[in-house]
Design an enzyme around this catalytic site. Structure first.
Site, short mmCIF file in Angstrom:
data_model
loop_
_atom_site.label_atom_id
_atom_site.label_comp_id
_atom_site.label_asym_id
_atom_site.label_seq_id
_atom_site.Cartn_x
_atom_site.Cartn_y
_atom_site.Cartn_z
N ASP A 161 38.95 40.31 37.05
CA ASP A 161 39.58 38.80 37.21
C ASP A 161 41.28 39.09 37.79
O ASP A 161 41.79 38.36 38.84
CB ASP A 161 39.96 38.46 35.77
CG ASP A 161 38.47 38.28 35.26
OD1 ASP A 161 38.34 39.05 34.23
OD2 ASP A 161 37.67 37.77 35.73
N TYR A 185 29.18 50.17 36.23
CA TYR A 185 29.34 49.84 34.66
C TYR A 185 28.49 50.84 33.86
O TYR A 185 27.70 51.70 34.60
CB TYR A 185 28.83 48.52 34.36
CG TYR A 185 29.44 47.49 34.99
CD1 TYR A 185 29.10 46.67 36.00
CD2 TYR A 185 30.91 47.05 34.46
CE1 TYR A 185 29.67 45.50 36.62
CE2 TYR A 185 31.59 45.98 35.13
CZ TYR A 185 30.95 45.13 36.25
OH TYR A 185 31.63 44.32 36.89
N GLN A 239 44.87 49.87 43.90
CA GLN A 239 44.12 49.36 45.02
C GLN A 239 44.17 49.69 46.02
O GLN A 239 43.08 49.78 46.83
CB GLN A 239 44.35 47.75 44.72
CG GLN A 239 43.55 47.08 43.71
CD GLN A 239 43.96 45.62 43.54
OE1 GLN A 239 44.94 44.94 44.14
NE2 GLN A 239 42.76 44.83 43.29
N GLU A 257 33.21 42.27 41.21
CA GLU A 257 33.44 41.14 42.40
C GLU A 257 34.33 41.87 43.44
O GLU A 257 34.08 41.78 44.66
CB GLU A 257 33.87 39.99 41.93
CG GLU A 257 34.14 38.95 42.90
CD GLU A 257 34.24 37.42 42.49
OE1 GLU A 257 33.58 37.06 41.45
OE2 GLU A 257 34.88 36.94 43.02
N ASP A 258 35.44 42.18 42.94
CA ASP A 258 36.38 42.54 43.93
C ASP A 258 36.20 43.94 44.85
O ASP A 258 36.20 43.88 46.11
CB ASP A 258 37.73 42.91 43.19
CG ASP A 258 39.18 42.73 44.50
OD1 ASP A 258 39.74 43.80 44.36
OD2 ASP A 258 38.93 41.89 45.32
O1 TRH Z 1 36.48 45.69 37.05
P1 TRH Z 1 35.30 44.98 37.29
O2 TRH Z 1 34.17 45.00 36.72
O3 TRH Z 1 35.73 43.26 37.06
C1 TRH Z 1 34.80 42.41 36.73
C2 TRH Z 1 34.17 41.36 37.88
O4 TRH Z 1 35.50 40.78 38.52
C3 TRH Z 1 33.32 40.52 37.30
O5 TRH Z 1 33.16 39.25 38.67
C4 TRH Z 1 33.82 39.62 36.11
O6 TRH Z 1 33.00 38.83 35.64
C5 TRH Z 1 34.53 40.71 35.37
O7 TRH Z 1 35.30 41.78 35.64
C6 TRH Z 1 34.99 39.84 34.02
O8 TRH Z 1 34.91 45.11 38.89
P2 TRH Z 1 35.78 44.62 40.06
O9 TRH Z 1 35.57 43.01 40.42
O10 TRH Z 1 35.21 45.51 41.43
O11 TRH Z 1 37.37 44.95 39.73
C7 TRH Z 1 37.78 46.23 39.94
C8 TRH Z 1 38.83 46.29 40.78
O12 TRH Z 1 39.49 47.71 40.26
C9 TRH Z 1 38.90 46.16 42.28
O13 TRH Z 1 39.99 45.62 42.59
C10 TRH Z 1 39.00 47.59 42.62
C11 TRH Z 1 39.88 48.22 41.68
N1 TRH Z 1 39.83 49.60 41.66
C12 TRH Z 1 41.05 50.12 41.54
O14 TRH Z 1 42.28 49.63 42.17
N2 TRH Z 1 41.06 51.85 41.39
C13 TRH Z 1 39.95 52.41 41.37
O15 TRH Z 1 40.16 53.49 40.95
C14 TRH Z 1 38.84 51.84 41.07
C15 TRH Z 1 37.51 52.54 40.52
C16 TRH Z 1 38.56 50.22 41.11
#
Ligand code: TRH
Length: 396
Positions: free
Chosen positions: A24, A202, A264, A282-283
């Protein structure tokens, strides 16, 4: 620019309620930065969890109620926050909801702000028909619009910085940039003949079986595992307890590199540096597609297994144009990784993922070309922040 005589968007408010995990905050933060850089208006992000944003973008100080970072006013969304006057456009990230007193102020503002609900990303066919539809507030004289990201024209498109492809292509072209990336993390660059894979998922993903397949594989495989739920099955596989970030674990053809949770920008570089990216939510799922490398998606699990419909909807569009053998191998492994024995049952350790990986990785070269074509095609859907700004220009 807006048509003559039309209101010009001067300021944006993006509201982000962190439900769980990082996505989010990740998406709302990326949107806020894009709006600030692409449109120049004043952009505020109201976020109820600064710690999560700090993990993604360390320049954000977790303890400050207001701060300006990367051209965005970062505001702590607390019970007693002073929201001041509502912005010209108000974005409700993922329908997390807006503060009641802010809604009242919106209804009392003239001209009314534009109220946008940024929806979750899906490849399902109904999205395009719902994108941009309005809905009236049951009590206040307000109307909101549902804005759906998507993979095709007719949807809101995907977030993408203007220089993303250029930075990616330079990084992927220059071995010294990749070597510097690994060295900054305390590792030598993987050998050219090794497969490099990043793993972000996950709990419940078929990690142990996949590690076993990698360890017994014919090719060397370097797995980079940032701190997160994948660490537990990795440690169990090697029989260790939290060896700490920066450590290397080896068995057979497998080398696992334990990474910290990266900012990021560094995580983007990890995705660009690897041959395969295991992502989630998602991201990271979108960023892996921009990385133009084969990917495996661990979808956010939902009740009543509705996430399987979403997973298969993406596989349907992603595999269009891909020969049947690599497409079938990709589907089979994605299902196994997400915990299905192929017939929809949730498998614990019934040996599906291992054989599925051995059937998949020989298609790596074909799947890389496909990923490059896919990334180029995604750009045709337009960039989400630009699409949103244009959508608002037409309605303000
Ligand atoms: O963290 P998430 O599982 O977030 C989820 C999803 O957004 C989902 O759609 C939503 O319903 C839920 O939250 C509530 O996965 P996501 O979306 O990939 O976000 C992870 C973020 O973390 C992404 O921007 C990548 C970043 N990231 C880093 O910046 N550094 C890291 O080392 C890693 C592994 C990820």
């Amino acid at each position: 620019m807006a048509g003559a005589g039309k209101a010009v968007i001067r300021c944006w408010d993006v509201f982000c309620r962190v439900v769980d995990n990082y996505g989010d905050a990740a998406v709302c933060w990326r949107l806020a930065q894009q709006l600030a850089s692409a449109r120049g208006g004043a952009v505020r992000i109201w976020i109820d969890n600064l710690e999560v944003l700090h993990a993604l973008f360390p320049e954000v100080a977790p303890g400050k109620s207001r701060q300006r970072v990367a051209g965005v006013e970062v505001c702590a969304w607390t019970q007693d926050a002073d929201f001041e006057a509502p912005a010209d456009v108000v974005v409700d990230g993922f329908g997390g909801g807006l503060p009641e007193r802010y809604l009242e102020a919106m209804a009392g503002r003239s001209p009314r702000p534009l109220w946008i609900t940024l929806e979750y990303l899906s490849a399902e066919s109904w999205v395009a028909g719902h994108h941009g539809l309005p809905s009236r507030h049951p009590r206040l004289a307000l109307e909101r619009y549902f804005f759906f990201p998507g993979f095709f024209p007719g949807t809101g498109g995907l977030l993408r910085e203007a220089d993303l492809e250029a930075r990616r292509d330079e990084f992927q072209r220059q071995a010294d940039l990749r070597a510097r990336f690994w060295r900054n993390l305390g590792f030598a660059p993987p050998l050219p003949e090794a497969i490099a894979a990043s793993v972000f998922c996950y709990s419940g993903a078929a990690v142990a079986e996949t590690l076993d397949a990698w360890a017994s594989g014919v090719k060397a495989l370097v797995a980079a595992v940032p701190r997160g739920p994948a660490r537990a099955p990795v440690e169990a596989f090697f029989g260790v307890v939290d060896p700490g970030d920066g450590k290397v674990l080896r068995r057979g053809s497998l080398e696992v590199r334990l990474l910290p949770f990266l900012p990021q920008r560094r995580y983007d570089e990890l995705l660009w540096a690897c041959d395969w990216n295991f992502v989630r939510g998602e991201d990271s799922f979108v960023r892996a597609q921009w990385a133009a490398r084969p990917l495996v998606w661990h979808i956010y699990p939902q009740q009543a297994r509705t996430h399987w419909v979403k997973l298969d909807a993406f596989l349907d569009v992603y595999c269009a144009g891909l020969e049947s053998e690599p497409a079938a191998a990709l589907r089979a492994f994605w299902h196994a990784w997400n915990g299905s024995g192929g017939n929809g049952t949730v498998h614990a350790a019934n040996g599906v993922a291992g054989p599925a990986w051995h059937a998949l990785w020989p298609h790596s070269l074909r799947l890389r070309k496909h990923a490059e074509t896919w990334a180029a095609r995604l750009a045709a859907a337009g960039e989400l922040a630009e699409n949103l700004a244009r959508f608002c220009d037409e309605r303000l």
